[in-house]
Design an enzyme around this catalytic site. Structure first.
Site, PDB file in Angstrom:
ATOM      1  N   CYS A  95       0.800  -1.222   0.000  1.00  0.00           N
ATOM      2  CA  CYS A  95       0.000   0.000   0.000  1.00  0.00           C
ATOM      3  C   CYS A  95       0.827   1.264   0.000  1.00  0.00           C
ATOM      4  O   CYS A  95       0.284   2.364  -0.157  1.00  0.00           O
ATOM      5  CB  CYS A  95      -0.944   0.001   1.195  1.00  0.00           C
ATOM      6  SG  CYS A  95      -2.118  -1.372   1.183  1.00  0.00           S
ATOM      7  N   CYS A 128       0.340   2.810   5.756  1.00  0.00           N
ATOM      8  CA  CYS A 128       0.838   1.540   6.270  1.00  0.00           C
ATOM      9  C   CYS A 128       0.899   0.540   5.126  1.00  0.00           C
ATOM     10  O   CYS A 128       0.359   0.773   4.048  1.00  0.00           O
ATOM     11  CB  CYS A 128      -0.070   1.018   7.376  1.00  0.00           C
ATOM     12  SG  CYS A 128      -1.801   0.788   6.880  1.00  0.00           S
TER      13      CYS A 128
END
Length: 429
Positions: free
Chosen positions: A112, A415
């Site tokens: 991500c 994150c």
């Protein structure tokens, strides 16, 4: 791994000690663009991630005013291989966007945080004087994630046929045996984030995104998608074709909608705690692209007079326990602040990906950021998280917001599954 059942968050600053921090002497972001983010199986579902990336890249280059022949490299990110030619996506995005064929391209993948990684690598190259300008792209088609089989190349044994949904299976970290949503539940327990608070966070994300959309702030980022033909010297023609239901154009994010807390409160938990489908990031398709260059090029007129959006000052990537992967932006941001001799109070805006409501709220609390400086135009809960595109979108969005409100510094971060976090420090002169 901290004891999530004790309800006391550990000192996340110690994870900043292992962070890798890099400062950039000369990395200016000229311009950028993104596609609308559309829901799973929505208007962009038929479009390959390569073509989404080409569309965003072409618009970003046009907005930058720079001659694509001056681009020294393409750095593109993608997480889910979602077309038969995906292995070539980075090269194809560059070539079909006007890149010279004697200039290289490569793909990156840091889950991500992939989009942030693409920009950090571009900033490294411009700062080192290796390229005059870099095209940095993140692109993702969640709708085209395959139903996959990995063990049938040699045939099918009796009763052993197995196909799985790659999109669903990817949400499980097999290393720690925890689903991505489960890591948010762990953070909710550590930081004392209740279901009511998680829903309230999500409702505010939707409300802020609705206000930003109504004010035209997202329209400044978005490159509306229409049917298109992509071609170039020596290249086979590529065609981008929207479904008939799109009625010729896709111009707005589709997931943003009025979502009061009373509606969110009625949804059932997905992971046995505070997280639901309504207070987690939306599954969407989309791409984003930016053009980085040196200060010299930005001020020389080579960019056609376009005013740069800002500078990429530094980047940090940190590791955290996989079971609480969502806290990753905290040590990354702390490492940045330490390196630059800054504090949270010196940062005007924070743009942190909302993988999950409890995760984003835990990050906000751990950093001590007031809500009025945190995701001021909403986040991925409202408009979606197309994995590799998210980091590029975050950087573009928050730089535009800094200019809009006359502020100077921002931190953008996210994150990443497996236990990582990445953050970039951005500045506007």
């Amino acid at each position: 791994m901290p004891d999530v059942n004790q309800g006391t968050a550990p000192d996340w600053t110690r994870y900043a000690e292992g962070a890798i921090v890099e400062t950039f002497a000369d990395a200016t972001l000229l311009a950028g663009a993104r596609t609308p983010f559309t829901d799973l199986n929505g208007a962009l579902a038929p479009i390959s991630p390569t073509d989404l990336g080409i569309h965003a890249a072409r618009t970003a280059i046009a907005r930058s005013g720079i001659d694509p022949a001056r681009l020294g490299t393409t750095i593109a990110g993608n997480c889910i291989q979602a077309s038969y030619d995906t292995l070539l996506y980075a090269r194809h995005i560059g070539l079909y966007s006007g890149m010279r064929d004697d200039r290289p391209a490569h793909g990156v993948q840091r889950l991500c945080t992939t989009g942030f990684e693409a920009i950090a690598q571009g900033a490294r190259l411009t700062s080192a004087g290796q390229v005059e300008a870099a095209l940095c792209v993140g692109t993702e088609s969640m709708s085209r994630a395959p139903i996959a089989a990995y063990t049938h190349r040699g045939g099918f044994a009796l009763g052993q046929v197995e196909f799985k949904d790659q999109l669903w299976e990817a949400l499980m970290d097999t290393g720690c045996g925890t689903a991505m949503g489960g890591t948010a539940e762990n953070l909710a327990r550590l930081h004392g984030v209740t279901r009511e608070e998680t829903d309230a966070y999500a409702a505010e994300s939707f409300s802020r995104a609705l206000a930003a959309q109504a004010a035209g702030r997202f329209a400044e980022e978005i490159a509306p998608v229409t049917d298109a033909v992509f071609e170039g010297p020596g290249l086979k023609i590529r065609k981008l074709r929207l479904p008939r239901s799109a009625k010729g154009e896709v111009a707005t994010d589709s997931h943003i909608r009025p979502t009061p807390i009373e509606v969110l409160a009625k949804l059932a938990p997905v992971f046995g705690g505070v997280q639901t489908g309504g207070n987690s990031s939306a599954i969407v398709d989309g791409a984003a692209a930016v053009v980085l260059t040196t200060g010299r090029v930005a001020t020389s007129g080579a960019a056609g007079g376009a005013a740069p959006l800002g500078r990429i000052t530094a980047a940090a990537v940190a590791g955290v326990p996989a079971e609480v992967m969502g806290i990753g932006p905290v040590p990354a941001a702390i490492a940045l602040l330490r390196k630059l001799g800054l504090t949270v109070e010196d940062i005007d805006l924070f743009e942190i990906n909302e993988a999950f409501g409890a995760q984003a709220e835990s990050v906000r609390r751990a950093l001590g950021v007031p809500r009025e400086r945190f995701n001021v135009n909403g986040g991925a809960i409202a408009f979606g998280h197309p994995l590799a595109a998210t980091g590029v979108r975050c950087v573009l969005s928050v730089l535009m917001e800094l200019r809009r409100c006359g502020k100077r510094r921002a931190i953008a971060g996210a994150c990443a599954g497996g236990g990582q976090g990445m953050a970039l420090l951005l500045e506007v002169d």
